[in-house]
Design an enzyme around this catalytic site. Structure first.
Site, PDB file in Angstrom:
ATOM      1  N   ARG A 128       0.918  -1.249   0.054  1.00 49.37           N
ATOM      2  CA  ARG A 128      -0.046   0.073  -0.168  1.00 49.37           C
ATOM      3  C   ARG A 128       0.935   0.983   0.046  1.00 49.37           C
ATOM      4  O   ARG A 128       0.804   2.344  -0.819  1.00 49.37           O
ATOM      5  CB  ARG A 128      -1.003  -0.032   1.216  1.00 49.37           C
TER       6      ARG A 128
ATOM      7  N   ASP B 230       8.990  -6.133  -6.628  1.00 50.04           N
ATOM      8  CA  ASP B 230       8.257  -7.018  -6.113  1.00 50.04           C
ATOM      9  C   ASP B 230       7.982  -8.439  -6.639  1.00 50.04           C
ATOM     10  O   ASP B 230       7.818  -8.188  -7.809  1.00 50.04           O
ATOM     11  CB  ASP B 230       6.784  -5.974  -6.027  1.00 50.04           C
TER      12      ASP B 230
ATOM     13  N   ALA C 110       9.923   1.226   6.389  1.00 51.83           N
ATOM     14  CA  ALA C 110       9.436  -0.314   6.503  1.00 51.83           C
ATOM     15  C   ALA C 110       9.526  -0.809   7.961  1.00 51.83           C
ATOM     16  O   ALA C 110       9.254  -0.513   8.883  1.00 51.83           O
ATOM     17  CB  ALA C 110       9.554  -1.036   5.469  1.00 51.83           C
ATOM     18  N   ARG C 111      10.750  -1.569   7.926  1.00 49.53           N
ATOM     19  CA  ARG C 111      11.137  -2.237   9.014  1.00 49.53           C
ATOM     20  C   ARG C 111      12.683  -2.251   9.227  1.00 49.53           C
ATOM     21  O   ARG C 111      13.254  -2.663   8.064  1.00 49.53           O
ATOM     22  CB  ARG C 111      10.618  -3.495   9.211  1.00 49.53           C
TER      23      ARG C 111
ATOM     24  N   ASP D 141      14.169   6.047   9.081  1.00 46.73           N
ATOM     25  CA  ASP D 141      12.788   6.040  10.251  1.00 46.73           C
ATOM     26  C   ASP D 141      12.472   5.122  11.118  1.00 46.73           C
ATOM     27  O   ASP D 141      12.082   5.014  12.209  1.00 46.73           O
ATOM     28  CB  ASP D 141      11.540   6.356   9.590  1.00 46.73           C
TER      29      ASP D 141
ATOM     30  N   GLU E 177      14.967  -1.020  17.509  1.00 47.40           N
ATOM     31  CA  GLU E 177      13.875   0.166  17.057  1.00 47.40           C
ATOM     32  C   GLU E 177      14.889   1.451  17.527  1.00 47.40           C
ATOM     33  O   GLU E 177      14.761   2.326  16.908  1.00 47.40           O
ATOM     34  CB  GLU E 177      12.823   0.172  17.478  1.00 47.40           C
TER      35      GLU E 177
ATOM     36  N   HIS F 202      10.793   6.641  14.214  1.00 49.50           N
ATOM     37  CA  HIS F 202       9.699   5.668  13.746  1.00 49.50           C
ATOM     38  C   HIS F 202       8.337   6.724  13.965  1.00 49.50           C
ATOM     39  O   HIS F 202       7.117   6.487  14.378  1.00 49.50           O
ATOM     40  CB  HIS F 202       9.375   4.430  14.641  1.00 49.50           C
ATOM     41  N   LEU F 203       8.396   7.928  13.130  1.00 53.26           N
ATOM     42  CA  LEU F 203       7.411   8.647  13.052  1.00 53.26           C
ATOM     43  C   LEU F 203       6.595   9.187  11.732  1.00 53.26           C
ATOM     44  O   LEU F 203       5.665   9.905  11.539  1.00 53.26           O
ATOM     45  CB  LEU F 203       7.788  10.268  13.400  1.00 53.26           C
TER      46      LEU F 203
END
Length: 343
Positions: A173, A193, A253-254, A277, A282, A301-302
């Protein structure tokens, strides 16, 4: 539950982390919620393993749960205490943290505001891509250090976004939103992808490539893949080495998608830049060079929904509850089969 709409309206229990409901729902949202369903907007379930009596009573008659960040896990035991439960409306992105196999076996329908949450992440990524082209993070720090006139035009002769190449990893998304936001700019967009073909990529406005090709060809690589066993460390030392000198890696993402030590080595050398981010862990250790490197923009992570953006998630969830209350299918239903490859 509190007095409200007629008794034929479904009963809804809020289930989310402490304090989340107060940030998510404005007074106007609470008024709309009370008009749609029977609920007590001040009663919020934080834990379903040993709920207080008021929560246990509400759970026993709830037709749906309105969940958000910090939602309690819907285990088989929790579901046994909710015999009327038919649906879960999640006012956030991933439902992996609380939707269990027992939910699907029970036949619950699940909705998520992942599409609404994708927009601010994509906006952050767009800003990062454009800033990276202008070398903004490094120049800002250098300008603060110099505090004097300087020939920036000469130093930045190779900078700028015109006809640069952006590689998007993941037609999620967020990835699709990023591609859409990049359309007005004079940029070439590549896409990797494994679940999309050439025609699908072209329809989005991108050129499909395998991941190695994308890394070699891109000035900026932006990550939008889910955290899965097969994606962990997908941007490893070998692929980082494929990136051209001066390229920028953007990760919203991660952190686990990237080999952290390999990336740090490239960043310390100055060969690559990054906008991060998310990291693994983390929060980086206090002595991590990521905090001070001039070629790194590090944020906590904002990129996802924050502040007033939470109200977009609330409105999406309330729209779904209205559909549920009127017997219509969810517009943002979660597909169990697709969940295995989603964030």
């Amino acid at each position: 539950m509190a007095d409200g709409p007629p008794m034929d309206r479904p009963e809804v229990l809020l289930a989310m982390g402490p304090g989340v409901a107060d940030r998510l729902l404005t007074p106007e949202h609470r008024h709309r919620l009370a008009a749609l369903v029977r609920t007590d907007p001040d009663l919020v379930a934080h834990d379903l393993t040993d709920p207080p009596p008021a929560v246990a009573t509400a759970l026993s008659t709830a037709d749906a749960l309105l969940t958000c960040w910090g939602a309690p896990v819907l285990s088989a035991e929790a579901l046994a205490a909710a015999p009327r439960l038919r649906a879960v409306v999640h006012a956030a992105g991933s439902v992996r943290h609380h939707i269990t196999d027992a939910c699907w076996e029970r036949g619950l329908t699940v909705s998520s505001a992942a599409a609404a949450n994708a927009l601010p992440v994509a906006e952050y990524a767009l800003a990062a891509i454009l800033f990276a082209a202008k070398r903004v993070p490094a120049v800002a720090r250098r300008y603060a250090a110099l505090r004097a006139p300087h020939d920036w035009g000469a130093e930045l002769a190779g900078a700028g976004a015109y006809r640069r190449t952006v590689g998007v990893v993941g037609a999620s998304r967020v990835g699709r939103r990023v591609i859409a936001l990049l359309r007005p700019f004079d940029l070439r967009v590549l896409l990797y992808d494994p679940y999309i073909d050439d025609a699908g990529a072209a329809a989005l406005g991108a050129v499909r490539m395998d991941l190695d090709q994308l890394c070699r060809a891109s000035d900026t690589v932006t990550l939008h893949a889910p955290a899965l066993p097969e994606t962990e460390g997908m941007i490893d030392a070998r692929r980082l080495a494929l990136l051209r000198d001066g390229a920028t890696l953007v990760n919203t993402a991660r952190g686990v998608l990237v080999d952290g030590p390999a990336l740090l080595a490239e960043l310390v050398s100055g060969r690559l830049s990054a906008v991060l981010d998310v990291t693994e862990p983390e929060v980086p250790p206090a002595d991590s060079p990521l905090y001070t490197l001039p070629n790194v923009l590090l944020t906590p992570h904002l990129a996802g929904s924050l502040g007033g953006e939470l109200h977009r998630l609330a409105e999406c969830a309330l729209d779904e509850l209205e559909r549920f209350a009127t017997g219509r299918p969810f517009a943002e239903a979660v597909d169990r089969e697709a969940l295995g490859r989603l964030a």
